[in-house]
Motif scaffolding. Structure first.
Motif, PDB file in Angstrom:
ATOM      1  N   SER A 132     -28.768  98.237  13.645  1.00 32.10           N
ATOM      2  CA  SER A 132     -29.270  99.091  14.854  1.00 32.10           C
ATOM      3  C   SER A 132     -29.828  98.347  15.926  1.00 32.10           C
ATOM      4  O   SER A 132     -29.750  98.684  17.160  1.00 32.10           O
ATOM      5  N   GLY A 133     -30.159  97.054  15.659  1.00 32.06           N
ATOM      6  CA  GLY A 133     -30.710  96.118  16.509  1.00 32.06           C
ATOM      7  C   GLY A 133     -32.111  96.564  16.957  1.00 32.06           C
ATOM      8  O   GLY A 133     -32.665  95.920  17.944  1.00 32.06           O
ATOM      9  N   ARG A 134     -32.620  97.205  16.136  1.00 34.29           N
ATOM     10  CA  ARG A 134     -34.098  97.330  16.645  1.00 34.29           C
ATOM     11  C   ARG A 134     -34.996  96.067  16.614  1.00 34.29           C
ATOM     12  O   ARG A 134     -34.901  95.365  15.590  1.00 34.29           O
ATOM     13  N   SER A 135     -35.751  96.067  17.615  1.00 27.70           N
ATOM     14  CA  SER A 135     -36.667  94.844  17.807  1.00 27.70           C
ATOM     15  C   SER A 135     -37.457  94.562  16.876  1.00 27.70           C
ATOM     16  O   SER A 135     -37.949  93.290  16.719  1.00 27.70           O
ATOM     17  N   ASP A 136     -38.319  95.494  15.985  1.00 25.16           N
ATOM     18  CA  ASP A 136     -39.054  95.308  15.010  1.00 25.16           C
ATOM     19  C   ASP A 136     -38.479  95.280  13.517  1.00 25.16           C
ATOM     20  O   ASP A 136     -39.145  95.409  12.657  1.00 25.16           O
ATOM     21  N   ASP A 137     -37.155  94.951  13.416  1.00 20.63           N
ATOM     22  CA  ASP A 137     -36.646  94.966  12.415  1.00 20.63           C
ATOM     23  C   ASP A 137     -35.915  93.458  12.309  1.00 20.63           C
ATOM     24  O   ASP A 137     -34.871  93.178  11.856  1.00 20.63           O
ATOM     25  N   ASN A 138     -37.067  92.585  12.246  1.00 20.81           N
ATOM     26  CA  ASN A 138     -36.367  91.058  12.150  1.00 20.81           C
ATOM     27  C   ASN A 138     -37.628  90.549  11.066  1.00 20.81           C
ATOM     28  O   ASN A 138     -38.577  91.055  10.618  1.00 20.81           O
ATOM     29  N   PRO A 139     -37.337  89.410  10.381  1.00 19.98           N
ATOM     30  CA  PRO A 139     -37.966  88.646   9.431  1.00 19.98           C
ATOM     31  C   PRO A 139     -39.418  88.679   9.646  1.00 19.98           C
ATOM     32  O   PRO A 139     -40.354  89.051   8.892  1.00 19.98           O
ATOM     33  N   GLU A 140     -39.652  88.326  10.701  1.00 23.63           N
ATOM     34  CA  GLU A 140     -41.364  87.867  11.155  1.00 23.63           C
ATOM     35  C   GLU A 140     -42.055  89.220  11.317  1.00 23.63           C
ATOM     36  O   GLU A 140     -43.187  89.532  10.787  1.00 23.63           O
ATOM     37  N   THR A 141     -41.537  90.011  12.218  1.00 27.72           N
ATOM     38  CA  THR A 141     -42.303  91.447  12.366  1.00 27.72           C
ATOM     39  C   THR A 141     -42.013  92.326  11.139  1.00 27.72           C
ATOM     40  O   THR A 141     -43.143  93.143  10.835  1.00 27.72           O
ATOM     41  N   VAL A 142     -41.144  92.086  10.179  1.00 32.04           N
ATOM     42  CA  VAL A 142     -40.948  93.071   9.007  1.00 32.04           C
ATOM     43  C   VAL A 142     -42.273  92.586   8.175  1.00 32.04           C
ATOM     44  O   VAL A 142     -42.897  93.681   7.500  1.00 32.04           O
ATOM     45  N   GLN A 143     -42.396  91.471   7.944  1.00 28.40           N
ATOM     46  CA  GLN A 143     -43.691  90.843   7.071  1.00 28.40           C
ATOM     47  C   GLN A 143     -44.691  91.637   7.652  1.00 28.40           C
ATOM     48  O   GLN A 143     -45.626  91.939   7.062  1.00 28.40           O
ATOM     49  N   GLU A 144     -45.154  91.451   9.107  1.00 29.50           N
ATOM     50  CA  GLU A 144     -46.529  92.091   9.757  1.00 29.50           C
ATOM     51  C   GLU A 144     -46.652  93.441   9.454  1.00 29.50           C
ATOM     52  O   GLU A 144     -47.609  93.958   9.164  1.00 29.50           O
ATOM     53  N   ARG A 145     -45.263  94.320   9.817  1.00 28.40           N
ATOM     54  CA  ARG A 145     -45.408  95.637   9.442  1.00 28.40           C
ATOM     55  C   ARG A 145     -45.545  96.073   8.227  1.00 28.40           C
ATOM     56  O   ARG A 145     -46.577  96.884   7.967  1.00 28.40           O
ATOM     57  N   LEU A 146     -45.264  95.356   7.231  1.00 32.62           N
ATOM     58  CA  LEU A 146     -45.614  95.651   5.561  1.00 32.62           C
ATOM     59  C   LEU A 146     -47.153  95.332   5.322  1.00 32.62           C
ATOM     60  O   LEU A 146     -47.621  96.134   4.947  1.00 32.62           O
ATOM     61  N   GLY A 147     -47.512  94.255   6.195  1.00 31.51           N
ATOM     62  CA  GLY A 147     -48.998  93.902   6.018  1.00 31.51           C
ATOM     63  C   GLY A 147     -49.726  95.028   6.524  1.00 31.51           C
ATOM     64  O   GLY A 147     -50.723  95.155   6.104  1.00 31.51           O
ATOM     65  N   VAL A 148     -49.296  95.313   7.652  1.00 30.52           N
ATOM     66  CA  VAL A 148     -50.051  96.297   8.317  1.00 30.52           C
ATOM     67  C   VAL A 148     -50.071  97.881   7.501  1.00 30.52           C
ATOM     68  O   VAL A 148     -51.399  98.157   7.399  1.00 30.52           O
ATOM     69  N   TYR A 149     -49.019  98.176   7.095  1.00 36.23           N
ATOM     70  CA  TYR A 149     -48.837  99.244   5.900  1.00 36.23           C
ATOM     71  C   TYR A 149     -49.775  99.202   4.946  1.00 36.23           C
ATOM     72  O   TYR A 149     -50.653 100.252   5.020  1.00 36.23           O
ATOM     73  N   CYS A 150     -49.939  97.957   4.441  1.00 34.20           N
ATOM     74  CA  CYS A 150     -50.615  97.988   3.338  1.00 34.20           C
ATOM     75  C   CYS A 150     -52.333  97.897   3.551  1.00 34.20           C
ATOM     76  O   CYS A 150     -53.165  98.457   2.749  1.00 34.20           O
ATOM     77  N   ARG A 151     -52.556  97.541   4.650  1.00 33.46           N
ATOM     78  CA  ARG A 151     -54.029  97.445   5.149  1.00 33.46           C
ATOM     79  C   ARG A 151     -54.349  98.736   5.633  1.00 33.46           C
ATOM     80  O   ARG A 151     -55.697  99.230   5.338  1.00 33.46           O
ATOM     81  N   GLN A 152     -53.629  99.271   6.646  1.00 32.68           N
ATOM     82  CA  GLN A 152     -54.041 100.522   7.556  1.00 32.68           C
ATOM     83  C   GLN A 152     -53.545 101.828   6.965  1.00 32.68           C
ATOM     84  O   GLN A 152     -54.270 102.910   6.984  1.00 32.68           O
ATOM     85  N   THR A 153     -52.334 101.739   6.403  1.00 32.22           N
ATOM     86  CA  THR A 153     -51.644 103.088   6.000  1.00 32.22           C
ATOM     87  C   THR A 153     -51.837 103.595   4.572  1.00 32.22           C
ATOM     88  O   THR A 153     -52.168 104.541   4.228  1.00 32.22           O
TER      89      THR A 153
END
Length: 193
Positions: A132-153
């Motif tokens: 898809s070329g989504r800007s938030d689906d790259n290795p660095e951002t994926v790790q951050e997104r999963l961390g945010v999910y664990c902490r906040q969601t």
């Protein structure tokens, strides 16, 4: 009225399954992710603010998301129901959703939690990024997104267990297998309501 939250970590299949659920049960569908990407593509001031958060792998502020959902619910009282994809993502959003729904004469039927192992989530997100070329689906951002999910969601699971609305569903297998599990969970829940 059948009102469902499709819940899970980034890459768990919320969008894919949410659209299928909406079609099967003839529900109105709101994806806050899709809505945010739309306002970003319009390059509005709000879109620029949202993009800055998303590009860092962070959640867009509650006020922006809650406003979008409240606007969506206006005029939906005659709906067969609504499926929420990507909302709520924080406890304050969950509380706001309950208040907004009650103000519209609605209540939540069930939260379906798609449970997927982290390794599979990462694989799915990186694959989606290539396609898809989504800007938030790259290795660095994926790790951050999963961390945010664990902490906040992820803490929302306890909130919805307390509300008596939480149903976990195994989110691995084929799209059709996962969908069958979800439908079974929804139909079982609808019978009990």
């Amino acid at each position: 009225m059948l009102n469902i939250i499709i819940f899970g970590a980034p890459g768990s299949g919320k969008g894919t399954q949410g659209e299928r659920i909406a079609k099967k049960f003839q529900l109105d569908y709101i994806s806050t992710g899709v809505t945010l990407r739309k306002i970003i593509s319009e390059k509005s001031e709000l879109g620029k603010i949202a993009k800055a958060y998303i590009d860092r792998g962070q959640l867009v502020p509650d006020e922006i998301i809650i406003r979008q959902v409240a606007d969506f619910l206006d005029g939906k009282q005659d709906s067969k129901g609504i499926i929420f994809d990507g909302f709520p993502r924080t406890i304050p959003q969950a509380v706001a959703l309950k208040e907004i729904m009650n103000a519209h004469g609605m209540d939540l039927s069930v939260l379906i939690d798609l449970q997927v192992d982290e390794d599979e989530l990462i694989r799915r997100l990186l694959e989606r990024g290539k396609i898809s070329g989504r800007s938030d689906d790259n290795p660095e951002t994926v790790q951050e997104r999963l961390g945010v999910y664990c902490r906040q969601t992820a803490p929302l699971t306890d909130y919805y267990i307390g509300e008596g609305k939480y149903v976990p569903v195994r989110g691995c297998g084929t799209v059709d297998e996962i969908f069958r599990r979800i439908v079974e969970a929804i139909e079982c829940r609808a019978v009990k309501s």
